[in-house]
Write an enzyme that holds these catalytic residues in place. Structure first.
Site, mmCIF file in Angstrom:
data_model
loop_
_atom_site.group_PDB
_atom_site.id
_atom_site.type_symbol
_atom_site.label_atom_id
_atom_site.label_comp_id
_atom_site.label_asym_id
_atom_site.label_seq_id
_atom_site.Cartn_x
_atom_site.Cartn_y
_atom_site.Cartn_z
ATOM 1 N N TYR A 1 45.124 33.034 39.268
ATOM 2 C CA TYR A 1 44.255 32.328 38.882
ATOM 3 C C TYR A 1 44.338 30.965 37.852
ATOM 4 O O TYR A 1 44.140 30.103 37.806
ATOM 5 C CB TYR A 1 43.013 33.143 38.480
ATOM 6 C CG TYR A 1 42.273 33.893 39.607
ATOM 7 C CD1 TYR A 1 41.373 33.224 40.225
ATOM 8 C CD2 TYR A 1 42.690 35.046 40.003
ATOM 9 C CE1 TYR A 1 40.791 33.704 41.566
ATOM 10 C CE2 TYR A 1 42.145 35.532 41.240
ATOM 11 C CZ TYR A 1 41.194 35.084 41.805
ATOM 12 O OH TYR A 1 40.760 35.446 43.090
ATOM 13 N N ASN A 23 48.134 37.658 43.233
ATOM 14 C CA ASN A 23 46.680 37.096 43.015
ATOM 15 C C ASN A 23 46.895 35.870 41.743
ATOM 16 O O ASN A 23 47.311 36.309 40.685
ATOM 17 C CB ASN A 23 45.687 38.165 42.583
ATOM 18 C CG ASN A 23 45.196 38.742 43.720
ATOM 19 O OD1 ASN A 23 45.727 38.875 44.762
ATOM 20 N ND2 ASN A 23 44.404 39.960 43.364
ATOM 21 N N GLU A 76 44.987 36.244 46.785
ATOM 22 C CA GLU A 76 43.818 35.757 46.092
ATOM 23 C C GLU A 76 44.181 34.477 45.426
ATOM 24 O O GLU A 76 45.232 34.514 44.593
ATOM 25 C CB GLU A 76 43.141 36.624 45.073
ATOM 26 C CG GLU A 76 42.253 37.761 45.768
ATOM 27 C CD GLU A 76 41.642 38.528 44.610
ATOM 28 O OE1 GLU A 76 41.203 37.936 43.551
ATOM 29 O OE2 GLU A 76 41.365 39.585 44.814
ATOM 30 N N GLU A 110 44.820 44.700 41.825
ATOM 31 C CA GLU A 110 44.842 44.145 40.221
ATOM 32 C C GLU A 110 44.640 45.290 39.414
ATOM 33 O O GLU A 110 43.859 45.386 38.308
ATOM 34 C CB GLU A 110 43.898 43.251 39.980
ATOM 35 C CG GLU A 110 44.057 42.037 40.931
ATOM 36 C CD GLU A 110 42.922 40.652 40.372
ATOM 37 O OE1 GLU A 110 41.961 41.311 39.669
ATOM 38 O OE2 GLU A 110 42.935 39.760 41.052
ATOM 39 N N ARG A 162 40.942 39.838 54.374
ATOM 40 C CA ARG A 162 41.136 40.771 53.354
ATOM 41 C C ARG A 162 39.816 41.294 52.825
ATOM 42 O O ARG A 162 39.030 40.594 52.106
ATOM 43 C CB ARG A 162 42.045 40.309 52.057
ATOM 44 C CG ARG A 162 42.465 41.176 51.218
ATOM 45 C CD ARG A 162 43.128 40.718 49.942
ATOM 46 N NE ARG A 162 43.502 41.769 49.059
ATOM 47 C CZ ARG A 162 43.043 41.696 47.662
ATOM 48 N NH1 ARG A 162 42.902 40.307 47.347
ATOM 49 N NH2 ARG A 162 42.896 42.858 47.168
ATOM 50 N N HIS A 166 39.286 48.510 44.855
ATOM 51 C CA HIS A 166 39.075 47.404 44.331
ATOM 52 C C HIS A 166 38.100 47.666 43.096
ATOM 53 O O HIS A 166 37.014 47.389 43.132
ATOM 54 C CB HIS A 166 38.598 46.166 45.243
ATOM 55 C CG HIS A 166 38.487 44.991 44.650
ATOM 56 N ND1 HIS A 166 39.525 44.006 45.245
ATOM 57 C CD2 HIS A 166 38.277 44.495 43.464
ATOM 58 C CE1 HIS A 166 39.111 42.810 44.444
ATOM 59 N NE2 HIS A 166 38.334 42.824 43.427
HETATM 60 O O1 IFM Z 1 36.276 38.453 41.367
HETATM 61 C C1 IFM Z 1 37.677 38.833 41.143
HETATM 62 C C2 IFM Z 1 38.255 39.810 42.100
HETATM 63 O O2 IFM Z 1 37.278 40.901 41.985
HETATM 64 C C3 IFM Z 1 39.622 40.033 41.471
HETATM 65 N N1 IFM Z 1 40.506 38.948 41.233
HETATM 66 C C4 IFM Z 1 39.712 37.750 40.655
HETATM 67 C C5 IFM Z 1 38.427 37.607 41.243
HETATM 68 C C6 IFM Z 1 37.564 36.253 40.235
HETATM 69 O O3 IFM Z 1 37.558 36.561 39.077
#
Ligand code: IFM
Length: 453
Positions: A301, A299, A361, A180, A91, A135
């Site tokens: 986190y 994505n 992600e 995002e 990706r 992005h």
């Molecule tokens: O680095 C970023 C990415 O650009 C977008 N998603 C989160 C990642 C980590 O913070």
């Protein structure tokens, strides 16, 4: 903490990785501005991130991305690393200002030529390209005309999508129009931590609608150009109220961070709380936004804590840190089971409207260094990935249809306003010499992907 899902203790070697179904797609993820460098080569125009990084006080230590990981020149080496990993998909994102240096009109042949070479080389390595069109690197000329506050930017984006679709649909496997959009709206336009650095608070919400519209128009343009697998990459966080009576604040934050981007795309509607903040006539755009998708990219986190607003807060919530979990160097609490919670919640919330999911992600940053023995020993990243994959597999066992997982990131890279300090890569990058060193997690992921456990 990790024992909750993975039977791991911090820093230990994983006992056993979960088994994924045959055909599950393993990948790695990057983005153009974070790795390419060469910001004034190949006829590339300036982007809002060039402007932002050149503005004093915006980026930690004043770091810029003029060189970054120099992927623009070193992509053959990076593709060889991916081939060694054995991933099925890569990706990457295309830099809009390389294709349309001033955001409109005829494409720049050198920009198209660069991505032709890159995509061909990825395909030749037996890896399927998964391409994000955007992005966050808006051409500066578009920002000068209002950026995502202007409805016309969605039309400009659709034109850009048509150009890319016509050129690359024959080789690209997965298409993702925007990465995002929440981060662009909230960090870029609401609180100003990211480019373009505006602090409009809730007046930033129209930028979400215009990005959602750009998504819908781009899906149409890509499909018209022959693209087959078109989806999204939205970042989502479970929202955790600090106390039971913080539920209303949690609903507001959930609407703002999650549902503002998922509901219109999947349901063709917006959460009620946000209607008053959306541009007039927004409802007419909903059918365009809600194009059927081939996959929904998540994505993930971290979860986000929330409480009722303190006196004087212009927003209907206070953000609260999630405590009691280990942290990454990007200040993210490490909470693998929240990935399972998020996916199950999506499954319940969107039911038959939810297409198969790709985890577009997931990853973590630590202060990785090259050790005296020449290796980069990052057991925390192995623990992180293992425990998140266990949580993912549990969600799949509970009925969530997940088809692939992309680790963020292949390489250490430019982490936006935090500069180069948070290292997210499976491969360490020495920013002086640009030397690449695969970390222990690279070798671990390689075995997982190649099914050599
Ligand atoms: O680095 C970023 C990415 O650009 C977008 N998603 C989160 C990642 C980590 O913070």
């Amino acid at each position: 903490m990790f024992t909750q899902t993975g039977g791991l203790t911090k820093g230990s070697a994983p006992v056993q990785n979960p088994i994924f179904p045959p055909g599950f797609l393993w990948g790695v993820s990057t983005s153009a501005f974070q790795i390419e460098g060469a910001t004034s080569e190949g006829g590339r125009g300036p982007s809002i991130w060039d402007t932002f990084t050149a503005t004093e006080g915006k980026i930690a230590r004043g770091e810029q991305a003029k060189v970054a990981a120099d992927h623009y020149h070193r992509y053959p080496e990076d593709i060889a690393l991916m081939a060694e990993l054995g991933v099925g998909a890569y990706r990457m994102s295309i830099a809009w200002p390389r294709i349309q240096p001033d955001g409109r009109g005829k494409p720049n042949p050198e920009g198209l030529g660069f991505y032709d070479k890159l995509i061909d080389a990825v395909c030749e390595a037996g890896i399927a390209p998964a391409v994000t069109l955007y992005h966050w690197d808006t051409p500066q000329a578009i920002e000068d005309e209002g950026g995502w506050l202007a409805r016309d930017t969605a039309q400009r984006f659709a034109e850009y999508a048509r150009i890319l679709g016509e050129r690359f649909a024959d080789r690209v496997k997965l298409w993702i129009p925007l990465n995002e959009p929440m981060v662009m709206s909230i960090f870029g336009y609401a609180i100003g931590e990211y480019a373009p650095g505006k602090t409009l608070l809730l007046d930033a919400i129209p930028t979400a609608h215009h990005q959602n519209l750009a998504h819908g128009l781009a899906v149409q343009a890509l499909r018209a150009a022959g693209a087959t697998d078109v989806g999204t990459a939205n970042n989502h966080s479970p929202i955790w109220p600090a106390e039971p009576d913080d539920e209303e604040a949690a609903e507001w934050l959930d609407a703002l961070l999650n549902r503002l981007f998922a509901d219109p795309v999947l349901l063709g509607s917006y959460p009620e709380q946000l209607h008053a903040h959306l541009p007039a006539g927004f409802a007419d755009d909903l059918p365009t936004i809600a194009q059927p998708l081939d996959f929904y990219g998540v994505n993930y986190y971290e979860p986000q804590g929330v409480a009722k607003p303190s006196p004087g807060n212009p927003l209907p919530f206070d953000l609260r840190p999630i405590e009691g979990y280990p942290m990454t160097t990007n200040d993210s609490p490490i909470v693998p089971h929240a990935l399972r919670e998020l996916l199950l919640d999506f499954h319940r919330r969107y039911r038959d409207k939810l297409p198969p999911i790709q985890i577009t992600e997931n990853g973590c940053s630590f202060a990785d260094v090259v050790a005296e023995d020449g290796g980069v020993h990052d057991p925390e990243r192995i623990d992180f990935l293992h425990s998140h994959l266990v949580a993912l597999r549990e969600a799949m066992d509970a009925g969530v249809d997940v088809r692939g997982y992309f680790c963020w990131s292949l390489l250490d890279n430019f982490e936006w306003s935090k500069g180069y300090a948070p290292r997210f890569g499976l491969v360490h990058v020495d920013y002086e010499t640009l030397r690449r060193t695969p970390k222990d997690s690279f070798h671990w992921y390689r075995k997982l992907v190649r099914d050599e456990q």
